[in-house]
Design a protein around this motif. Structure first.
Motif, PDB file in Angstrom:
ATOM      1  N   SER A   1      63.544 101.555  31.732  1.00  0.00           N
ATOM      2  CA  SER A   1      63.910 100.472  32.853  1.00  0.00           C
ATOM      3  C   SER A   1      62.654 100.141  33.830  1.00  0.00           C
ATOM      4  O   SER A   1      61.643 100.809  33.963  1.00  0.00           O
ATOM      5  CB  SER A   1      65.101 100.953  33.905  1.00  0.00           C
ATOM      6  N   SER A   2      62.673  98.943  34.431  1.00  0.00           N
ATOM      7  CA  SER A   2      61.569  98.826  35.404  1.00  0.00           C
ATOM      8  C   SER A   2      61.684  99.595  36.708  1.00  0.00           C
ATOM      9  O   SER A   2      60.345 100.073  37.066  1.00  0.00           O
ATOM     10  CB  SER A   2      61.919  97.192  36.042  1.00  0.00           C
ATOM     11  N   LEU A   3      62.638  99.998  36.872  1.00  0.00           N
ATOM     12  CA  LEU A   3      62.632 101.210  38.031  1.00  0.00           C
ATOM     13  C   LEU A   3      62.044 102.446  37.704  1.00  0.00           C
ATOM     14  O   LEU A   3      61.098 103.031  38.408  1.00  0.00           O
ATOM     15  CB  LEU A   3      64.189 101.284  38.491  1.00  0.00           C
ATOM     16  N   GLU A   4      62.395 103.065  36.480  1.00  0.00           N
ATOM     17  CA  GLU A   4      61.892 104.125  36.085  1.00  0.00           C
ATOM     18  C   GLU A   4      60.063 103.815  35.861  1.00  0.00           C
ATOM     19  O   GLU A   4      59.438 104.708  36.167  1.00  0.00           O
ATOM     20  CB  GLU A   4      62.309 104.666  34.622  1.00  0.00           C
ATOM     21  N   LEU A   5      59.901 102.901  35.217  1.00  0.00           N
ATOM     22  CA  LEU A   5      58.473 102.535  35.028  1.00  0.00           C
ATOM     23  C   LEU A   5      57.815 102.485  36.564  1.00  0.00           C
ATOM     24  O   LEU A   5      56.687 103.119  36.908  1.00  0.00           O
ATOM     25  CB  LEU A   5      58.191 101.240  34.624  1.00  0.00           C
ATOM     26  N   THR A   6      58.418 101.819  37.585  1.00  0.00           N
ATOM     27  CA  THR A   6      57.894 101.887  38.698  1.00  0.00           C
ATOM     28  C   THR A   6      57.653 103.057  39.549  1.00  0.00           C
ATOM     29  O   THR A   6      56.737 103.393  40.043  1.00  0.00           O
ATOM     30  CB  THR A   6      58.406 100.643  39.661  1.00  0.00           C
TER      31      THR A   6
ATOM     32  N   PHE B   1      65.081  93.520  39.093  1.00  0.00           N
ATOM     33  CA  PHE B   1      64.835  93.287  37.513  1.00  0.00           C
ATOM     34  C   PHE B   1      65.913  93.802  36.671  1.00  0.00           C
ATOM     35  O   PHE B   1      66.318  93.109  35.648  1.00  0.00           O
ATOM     36  CB  PHE B   1      63.369  93.495  37.148  1.00  0.00           C
ATOM     37  N   ASP B   2      66.110  94.954  36.714  1.00  0.00           N
ATOM     38  CA  ASP B   2      66.884  95.861  35.730  1.00  0.00           C
ATOM     39  C   ASP B   2      68.470  95.461  35.952  1.00  0.00           C
ATOM     40  O   ASP B   2      69.093  95.119  34.885  1.00  0.00           O
ATOM     41  CB  ASP B   2      67.097  97.408  36.460  1.00  0.00           C
ATOM     42  N   ASN B   3      68.812  94.692  37.051  1.00  0.00           N
ATOM     43  CA  ASN B   3      69.956  94.254  37.406  1.00  0.00           C
ATOM     44  C   ASN B   3      70.370  92.703  36.553  1.00  0.00           C
ATOM     45  O   ASN B   3      71.325  92.531  36.130  1.00  0.00           O
ATOM     46  CB  ASN B   3      70.561  93.737  38.779  1.00  0.00           C
ATOM     47  N   LYS B   4      69.220  92.244  36.426  1.00  0.00           N
ATOM     48  CA  LYS B   4      69.378  90.955  35.728  1.00  0.00           C
ATOM     49  C   LYS B   4      67.954  90.627  34.981  1.00  0.00           C
ATOM     50  O   LYS B   4      67.088  89.611  35.398  1.00  0.00           O
ATOM     51  CB  LYS B   4      69.498  89.878  36.861  1.00  0.00           C
ATOM     52  N   PRO B   5      67.728  91.396  33.947  1.00  0.00           N
ATOM     53  CA  PRO B   5      66.454  91.153  33.119  1.00  0.00           C
ATOM     54  C   PRO B   5      66.114  90.010  32.505  1.00  0.00           C
ATOM     55  O   PRO B   5      67.450  89.541  32.012  1.00  0.00           O
ATOM     56  CB  PRO B   5      66.498  92.405  32.326  1.00  0.00           C
TER      57      PRO B   5
END
Lengths: 489, 485
Positions: free
Chosen positions: B22-27, B58-62
């Motif tokens: 996910s973008s969150l994990e990446l961040t 982003f993850d909520n609405k990729p």
């Protein structure tokens, strides 16, 4: 009209001096937004309300040229019969000041947008051509306010970045009167073109004045002083007067003139040294790398040329040809575009020459009295034309016309209506007049006899009686004719 | 998953698209790296909260249709970022928070990326070692005693240390290519006018150009595609159709003519640089390119020309930092002039002052013709050298720098030797051309060395293609031990 002789010289003990003047006029371009930003240029806003990030020089901000300002400069150049340069360059003029946010002014140095041109002045001693050296575009600075707080200076950037045209004359001016005529002519041309409103009170037109003196006959110019930022014609004239005399005094005393920048103190009516040549700023001009050179296609220039309005010099010629005006009348009537428009509307509907006389006489006097101008005249051009026509046709006399005019000013009414409702129509029926005259002659037989015996002065008495009887409405010309005829018989 | 951050941008984008991460994990992974890498001093400002927020959004609405979908990026602190402090590495902008976003960073965010932080750089981008920053020098992840190059030293360091998947820098005389070369990464200076300068703190307006710094050539093409484009707010921006550099990237360079300029040599240049150049030539030749000897006769005048033009423009560009409207204002001084003097004395560092002095001098009346005007004429000759060569060749191959990364402090007292580091990069800026620095090998100390591919104006695609082919056949790989964490 007999021509006067030019006679502005300064007499010293060692000779007669001629004054040489050149002007750098800063004219604010009429445009909705600034030269390199989208901020409004409207006058009178609260401080710092018309300032973009570009005008206040935030990091990374870049200028983008406003096409309308370029067009206005080209139009002005064309109006000054000047060469328009297809290639011009914006340079940076570097200096530090609190109201100069970028630390430089974007101006044009070596390659201005407009090159040499000329302006024609009508002086009492004939027409005189003043050469234009160049016209360039540049940014205005902001305003430092020193008197709001005893310990701080405030800065208002509303003006920062507004487009100015700097119009540089050749040193062709020779007197304060010529300076007056020159500024007024520039102003008229720019107002015709709609490129500058010429409003000196609001600072839309200001000038740096270069003054030097030399003995009559000298080929070389004397050392000049530049008087900075003078914002009224009167002050320019006063400053020149003072400065020229100061320079002559120095020369008469065997002293040298320092080339320097001076300020005009309007309260003391004197110029004062601001900075000498040695202290002159080194502006470190160089081409602004944020802006590409300005390249104008010939078609762009030609199209603007085609769309130019008729300019004062041409209009004046036309007024002389078309309306039979003399040079003086034509000059006055083209001095403002609105005046010439008004005149033409009136002239279309009435006698052209009489219209000019009445406009320049009664109408201008009234406007002047009331502090009005032609655009807000209480008398419309159409009504004014009717008034002129009524005089011309003999419907009313000149004297009655003045009364009608007064009523028109007050009421804004149509002159026909006034003449009719007040019964002011001139008596021009020969039969009626004859009847009236016969009545008077029969009442004054003794005077008729005296007249016939040679006392011709009595003619005026008879006219007066006719006027009295008619309530001032008898047509004076007809009255004269009929009276003469009847007195002969 | 644990080593997502040492992957390339394109691999990361693939992982996000395929929901491997996910973008969150990446961040979060990058934030962790950044927090462990404080010793490198690559960041001036971090925007972690904002980045985490954006990642969640982003993850909520990729939206995976974008070039940089869901990717956090740190950028050089020369780009103005809305509501995020922008210092240009200077004390004079220590408290400056722009209310606007630079066009280039806005382009990145419009392509799906979001801000991770602001990267250290030389003060006003003036420097070749990132030692002139008010926020301290940055350390090269290659070695704790090495400079990361400059001025985009925070960018090169952060990229090589896996603190950002890609980044952007600015290049006025080599400030992208030299740090890329020093850190074994890819850096591109685009054609002047390809990327908008609006909202970038100006150093030398006629030379400044933003560009991508990445781990691979493919990443470079993606970043360039995202950040470039016409901007009507920049009068020097080129109005042309946007190109799909990443889609059009290909490695067939058969028949392309590569110019080898004989002037790209300096006295005492380490032998390894020559050997590296030979290696580069061989790789390209083996790929079917044709090598052609060319001459760029005015090359030797490029550095002196640059050190007149750039300071001249800088002296004027930096006049706006006067303490009147924003930034640092000295509390000392009894009048306006003293306020200026104290503000600028306190606000600017030595290198900036040096260049303002040089620039003021060369523009001064009486010196203008001898220096600035002459430099502009030489600049035209340098440009003409390239124009002439490009009638014969498709691209030019040179070393990126005359040496590998030098030691911290090694050149700080010798500005001229510092300036000499830009000798192979400045001609390109003077000519307004695109140039790509590619990692190509190591010197005997094991420090990376780069080769430079110079292209015709707007010929970015071609040098990217050559670089892409080169990269596949060069076999260079950065092996950085994370000694700092």
């Amino acid at each position: 009209m007999s021509k006067e002789k030019f006679d502005y010289f300064i007499n010293g003990e060692k000779g007669k001096y001629e004054v040489v003047i050149g002007l750098e006029v800063h004219a604010q371009v009429l445009s909705n937004s600034k030269l390199f930003s989208g901020s409004s240029t409207k006058f009178g806003a609260d401080p710092n309300k018309q300032v973009s990030l570009i005008d206040s020089a935030f990091p990374g901000m870049l200028p983008v040229i406003n096409e309308e300002c370029v067009k206005q400069a080209v139009r002005t150049g064309l109006g000054l019969n000047a060469k328009i340069n297809n290639y011009s360059v914006f340079d940076r003029k570097n200096y530090f000041y609190a109201d100069l946010p970028q630390g430089y002014q974007i101006s044009q140095y070596k390659n201005p947008i407009v090159g040499e041109g000329k302006v024609l002045l009508d002086m009492p001693y004939g027409s005189k051509e003043i050469g234009i050296e160049r016209l360039h575009l540049e940014q205005d600075a902001g305003k430092s306010i020193h008197d709001m707080d005893p310990s701080s200076t405030y800065v208002d950037l509303n003006r920062s970045g507004i487009a100015l045209m700097e119009i540089v004359s050749k040193p062709h001016l020779r007197s304060p009167d010529e300076v007056n005529a020159y500024i007024k002519k520039l102003r008229t041309i720019m107002r015709y073109l709609g490129t500058c409103d010429g409003n000196m009170q609001e600072g839309s037109l200001r000038a740096d004045v270069n003054v030097s003196v030399r003995k009559i006959g000298d080929k070389n110019f004397g050392t000049r002083c530049e008087i900075k930022n003078v914002n009224s014609i009167k002050f320019m004239q006063m400053a020149i007067e003072y400065e020229a005399n100061r320079q002559v005094e120095l020369l008469e005393d065997g002293k040298e003139i320092d080339q320097e920048t001076r300020l005009f103190d309007t309260k003391k009516n004197e110029t004062r040294s601001m900075r000498s040549k040695e202290d002159a700023h080194d502006y470190r001009y160089f081409p602004d790398p944020d802006l590409l050179p300005l390249k104008l296609e010939q078609k762009f220039i030609d199209d603007l040329k085609k769309s130019l309005p008729e300019l004062p010099d041409n209009k004046k010629e036309r007024f002389i040809q078309e309306y039979g005006l003399n040079s003086y009348e034509a000059n006055v009537l083209v001095s403002e575009k609105e005046i010439s428009d008004y005149y033409e509307e009136v002239a279309k509907l009435s006698d052209k020459k009489l219209a000019a006389t009445w406009m320049m006489g009664d109408l201008f006097a009234m406007l002047n009295d009331k502090g009005l101008n032609i655009s807000n005249s209480p008398i419309s051009a159409k009504n004014f034309a009717e008034l002129v026509q009524s005089i011309k046709s003999g419907e009313i006399s000149g004297r009655i016309a003045k009364e009608v005019f007064e009523i028109m000013v007050e009421s804004g009414d149509n002159p026909k209506k006034i003449i009719e409702s007040k019964g002011m129509k001139q008596q021009s029926d020969p039969k009626e007049l004859e009847k009236m005259i016969n009545e008077i002659l029969s009442k004054n037989k003794d005077k008729v006899d005296q007249y016939k015996a040679g006392k011709e002065k009595l003619f005026g008495f008879f006219v007066g009686q006719v006027m009295k009887l008619s309530g001032g409405k008898a047509n004076p010309q007809l009255t004269n004719e009929i009276l003469k005829k009847l007195l002969k018989g | 998953m644990s080593n997502i951050t040492n992957q390339s941008l394109s691999e990361i984008l693939e992982s996000i698209k395929s929901k491997k991460i996910s973008s969150l994990e990446l961040t979060q992974a990058y934030i962790k790296n950044i927090e462990n890498a404080k010793k490198l001093n690559a960041f001036v400002t971090t925007t972690f909260d904002q980045a985490l927020e954006n990642a969640k959004k982003f993850d909520n609405k990729p939206n995976n249709e974008q070039l940089l979908s869901g990717v956090p990026l740190a950028v050089k602190d020369l780009f103005c970022t809305e509501n995020v402090k922008t210092t240009a590495g200077s004390n004079i902008l220590n408290n400056f928070v722009p209310s606007y976003e630079s066009s280039v960073t806005k382009n990145l965010w419009n392509n799906g990326a979001f801000l991770l932080g602001k990267l250290n750089c030389d003060e006003f981008a003036m420097g070749s070692s990132n030692e002139t920053s008010f926020y301290g020098n940055v350390i090269n992840p290659i070695g704790d005693h090495l400079v990361p190059g400059g001025s985009s030293g925070g960018s090169s360091s952060a990229l090589a240390a896996d603190l950002t998947p890609a980044t952007i820098g600015t290049d006025t005389g080599g400030s992208i290519r030299q740090p890329a070369s020093f850190t074994g990464t890819v850096g591109l200076k685009p054609t002047y006018g390809l990327c908008s300068r609006w909202g970038i703190v100006a150093f030398a307006s006629s030379l400044d150009q933003a560009g991508p710094m990445t781990k691979t050539v493919n990443d470079c093409s993606i970043m360039l595609e995202a950040m470039s484009g016409f901007d009507e707010k920049d009068s020097t921006s080129i109005n042309k159709k946007k190109e799909s550099y990443s889609k059009n990237l290909q490695d067939n360079i058969k028949g392309l003519k590569i110019g080898i300029p004989k002037e790209y040599r300096v006295d005492n240049m380490p032998k390894e640089i020559d050997e590296l150049w030979e290696k580069g030539k061989k790789i390209l030749k083996d790929l079917g390119a044709q090598l052609i000897d060319i001459s760029l006769p005015h090359t030797k005048y490029a550095l002196p020309t640059y050190y007149i033009v750039a300071p001249a423009e800088a002296s004027s560009n930096l006049a706006r930092y006067d303490g009147v409207r924003y930034g640092h204002r000295s509390q000392k001084g009894k009048d306006l002039i003293e306020m200026y003097e104290n503000t600028r004395s306190e606000g600017f560092g030595d290198e900036v002052k040096r260049r303002i002095l040089i620039g003021t001098y060369v523009l001064s009346s009486g010196y203008y013709d001898a220096y600035y005007l002459k430099a502009q004429k030489v600049r035209q000759l340098i440009k003409k050298d390239f124009d002439d060569s490009f009638t014969k060749v498709d691209a030019i191959l040179t070393p990126s720098t005359p040496s590998s990364a030098f030691k911290i402090g090694e050149k700080t007292n010798d500005p001229v030797s510092m300036y000499l580091n830009d000798i192979f990069t400045v001609p390109v800026n003077l000519a307004g051309l695109p140039a790509l620095s590619l990692p190509a090998g190591l010197d005997k100390q094991g420090y990376p060395l780069g080769l430079q591919l110079i292209g015709k104006a707007l010929d970015e695609q071609k040098i990217l293609n050559i670089g892409y082919a080169f990269e596949k056949n060069c076999g260079y790989k950065n092996e950085i031990k994370k000694w700092w964490s």
